[in-house]
Design a protein around this motif. Structure first.
Motif, PDB file in Angstrom:
ATOM      1  N   ILE A   1       0.832  -1.205   0.000  1.00 36.16           N
ATOM      2  CA  ILE A   1       0.000   0.000   0.000  1.00 36.16           C
ATOM      3  C   ILE A   1       0.865   1.254   0.000  1.00 36.16           C
ATOM      4  O   ILE A   1       0.663   2.183  -0.801  1.00 36.16           O
ATOM      5  CB  ILE A   1      -0.960  -0.008   1.201  1.00 36.16           C
TER       6      ILE A   1
ATOM      7  N   ILE B   1      -1.421  -0.977  -4.511  1.00 36.65           N
ATOM      8  CA  ILE B   1      -2.421  -0.668  -3.486  1.00 36.65           C
ATOM      9  C   ILE B   1      -3.542  -1.701  -3.511  1.00 36.65           C
ATOM     10  O   ILE B   1      -4.024  -2.144  -2.459  1.00 36.65           O
ATOM     11  CB  ILE B   1      -2.988   0.754  -3.694  1.00 36.65           C
TER      12      ILE B   1
ATOM     13  N   THR C   1      -4.497  -3.903  -0.240  1.00 34.60           N
ATOM     14  CA  THR C   1      -5.821  -3.837   0.404  1.00 34.60           C
ATOM     15  C   THR C   1      -6.528  -5.188   0.331  1.00 34.60           C
ATOM     16  O   THR C   1      -7.193  -5.604   1.285  1.00 34.60           O
ATOM     17  CB  THR C   1      -6.690  -2.750  -0.248  1.00 34.60           C
TER      18      THR C   1
END
Length: 616
Positions: free
Chosen positions: A231, A286, A290
């Motif tokens: 991230i 990212i 996630t």
């Protein structure tokens, strides 16, 4: 205070062009925190978890592009039902019928929203008409929902190319008996709409992702550290490299190339190569991070693509999920490297016809017909090369269609075609002896010198410089071999990486020129931008200004150099510092995360930039 909170949550829950969910915005992380909080209460109750994540993903898509969520719902329901029908059909003929129906529904929607202007241009050129695009979807939505969408232009739904390819792979794999269909609509809706990768990939295969739906949630401390690393890594790529370079240099050059020198235009291209990588791979990082925090694993989509030693190797490292999709569902069905099929020549013929009609040019028509006749003649009179020619047509078709997938304009077709030429040319090049390599490159160099002398065009000057660099590099390799010296492997690799990077960068001229444009204007504006940049890069340079330009833009050039150095670091070294971060105590990880986020926002621009691949 309460009024402010109510106002915020009202904005949070409703769609607006100024409040879409982006990974770089605070609202997305509020949404993600709420998702994680509710997941912690749901635990390992599988059906409830998948239904909740399906609903959360639909809300995410609603926040991204409003009522187009209805289109996603329709596609999901349609392919869920047809996938079941394909699996249960009693005969192969019925299976084929349902498969064709599913593919036709998906491609019709994709073509309507993405290629309406493209095909309207083809139709107008063919029949000398002046038809304009009308948005029937907007008209029907206005009548049903009482909304006020404009009907004069078609708006592209975010991520439609990604989830369309994903649903097509699902029904095709059921037909091929590689997977069995999911039994629950919530499970399938979650697979199609999983929000981390919904709007910009990677394209997830059903056989890779669906089994994860039935596994219990599991996240170790090390996995948490790796997820957090991805991230942070993605945010650094996006906001420090991509956005800063774009806003402060690249966008300005591409907006008006004639205002800038040839050196600035050239550097705009090279810096854009880093920007588009940082932007797209940053999104993927990212998304992977996630998803991992929620207990799901997405496939790797990039593998240091600018370390590629040839164009074919580049496409094994760049947008890997798309490359694999095109290979499995287009290249191999056409015959792959085994043979040419009827589909090979049908697709090639359609592409040639579209190019001829769109160009409305006698010279382009002559070039298309001449190329076709030349290939046919070589295949007819040199049977030993027939197999190579016909199978390499499959590569060209795949790359051309991959270009068109990115956008319905001339520039994307040229970009895909150039990449195809690069891949095919290297397949022949690697079998050449050093003598033949020198002869071929020498002829190409001499040809560009002759053309530049006769016509004095910027494009020919670019050809002279590029082929000249390549010629003298190949000549040096030949001289070294004549001296009976063993090749210096690291130097050969570095040279190959550099030449590949330069080639890929120049093809990006056409890619970037066609991006960020209204489809109704894409062909004209993109082509004009590309021409202007070529005229400046291949024109007369003001050499005395280069040092002043570097001094004035030193932050841009330093950031570009730093980004490329980090990119070229060894994979082993990168794994080491990723693992080192993942094994730190959580307190240290959070402290590093805080410092990183603080640093990132020192580079934040006033207007947050959407991810480049949202438009594809």
């Amino acid at each position: 205070m309460w009024n402010n909170l109510l106002t915020y949550f009202n904005r949070f829950l409703t769609f607006g062009q100024d409040r879409v969910f982006l990974f770089t915005q605070f609202d997305f992380w509020v949404f993600f925190a709420l998702v994680m909080l509710l997941l912690s209460f749901i635990g390992n109750r599988r059906l409830m978890r998948n239904a909740f994540l399906c609903a959360a993903s639909l809300f995410f898509y609603y926040k991204t592009c409003g009522l187009f969520v209805l289109l996603l719902l329709f596609t999901t329901l349609s392919d869920f039902v047809l996938g079941q029908r394909i699996y249960r059909a009693s005969t192969r003929r019925k299976k084929q019928l349902f498969l064709v129906l599913s593919i036709c529904i998906n491609l019709t929607l994709l073509f309507y929203f993405k290629y309406a202007y493209f095909f309207t241009d083809v139709y107008n050129n063919l029949f000398h008409s002046d038809n304009e695009v009308f948005n029937w979807f907007a008209l029907w939505t206005n009548e049903i929902a009482g909304s006020h969408f404009t009907v004069e232009r078609i708006i592209l739904p975010v991520g439609i190319s990604f989830y369309t390819f994903q649903t097509i792979s699902y029904v095709v794999d059921i037909f091929r008996q590689k997977i069995t269909p999911v039994k629950n609509l919530f499970d399938y809706g979650f697979y199609v709409g999983f929000f981390p990768q919904l709007v910009a990939g990677p394209i997830v295969r059903a056989n890779e992702f669906i089994p994860q739906l039935y596994k219990p949630y599991f996240l170790t401390k090390k996995q948490f550290g790796i997820a957090l690393f991805w991230i942070l890594n993605g945010l650094v790529k996006k906001m420090i490299l991509s956005d800063y370079l774009a806003v402060n240099f690249i966008d300005r050059v591409f907006a008006n190339p004639l205002m800038y020198t040839g050196f600035e235009n050239l550097m705009g291209l090279f810096v854009y190569s880093l920007q588009v990588y940082a932007d797209f791979s940053g999104y993927t990082d990212i998304a992977i991070g996630t998803a991992m925090l929620m207990g799901f694993y997405l496939p790797r989509n990039f593998h240091s693509p600018y370390k590629a030693t040839n164009p074919g190797n580049f496409w094994k490292r760049w947008h890997i999920s798309l490359s694999k999709w095109l290979t499995d569902y287009l290249y191999i069905p056409m015959g792959g490297n085994r043979r040419a099929t009827a589909a090979t020549f049908l697709i090639l013929g359609i592409i040639g016809l579209v190019v001829t009609l769109l160009s409305n040019s006698l010279w382009v028509t002559i070039a298309v017909c001449g190329t076709a006749l030349l290939m046919a003649g070589i295949a007819l009179f040199f049977p030993q090369t027939r197999h190579k020619i016909t199978t390499n047509i499959n590569i060209m078709n795949t790359m051309l269609l991959g270009g068109i997938w990115h956008g319905a304009s001339w520039n994307f077709m040229i970009w895909g075609g150039l990449n195809g030429v690069g891949v095919v040319a290297f397949k022949f090049w690697r079998y050449f002896s050093l003598a033949r390599k020198n002869a071929v490159v020498g002829v190409v160099f001499a040809l560009f010198v002759l053309l530049n002398g006769l016509f004095d065009k910027p494009v020919f000057m670019i050809g002279v410089v590029w082929s000249g660099i390549f010629f003298f590099g190949t000549l040096a390799e030949g001289v070294w071999a004549l001296l009976k010296r063993k090749p210096v492997m690291w130097l050969n690799r570095a040279w190959s990486v550099l030449m590949t990077f330069i080639f890929i960068t120049f093809t990006r001229l056409f890619f970037r020129s066609g991006s960020n444009l209204d489809p109704a204007q894409a062909n004209e504006v993109a082509w004009e931008t590309a021409q202007n940049m070529v005229s400046k890069i291949g024109g007369t340079w003001e050499w005395g200004l280069i040092t002043d330009i570097i001094a004035g833009q030193y932050k841009i050039f330093c950031l570009f150099a730093l980004g490329m150095i980090i990119h070229w670091l060894s994979d082993r070294f990168k794994r080491r510092y990723r693992y080192a971060f993942a094994t730190l105590p959580v307190g240290w990880q959070l402290l590093i995360a805080t410092v990183t986020i603080f640093t990132i926002y020192q580079f934040a621009t006033a207007d947050l930039q959407a991810f480049i691949y949202f438009q594809f």
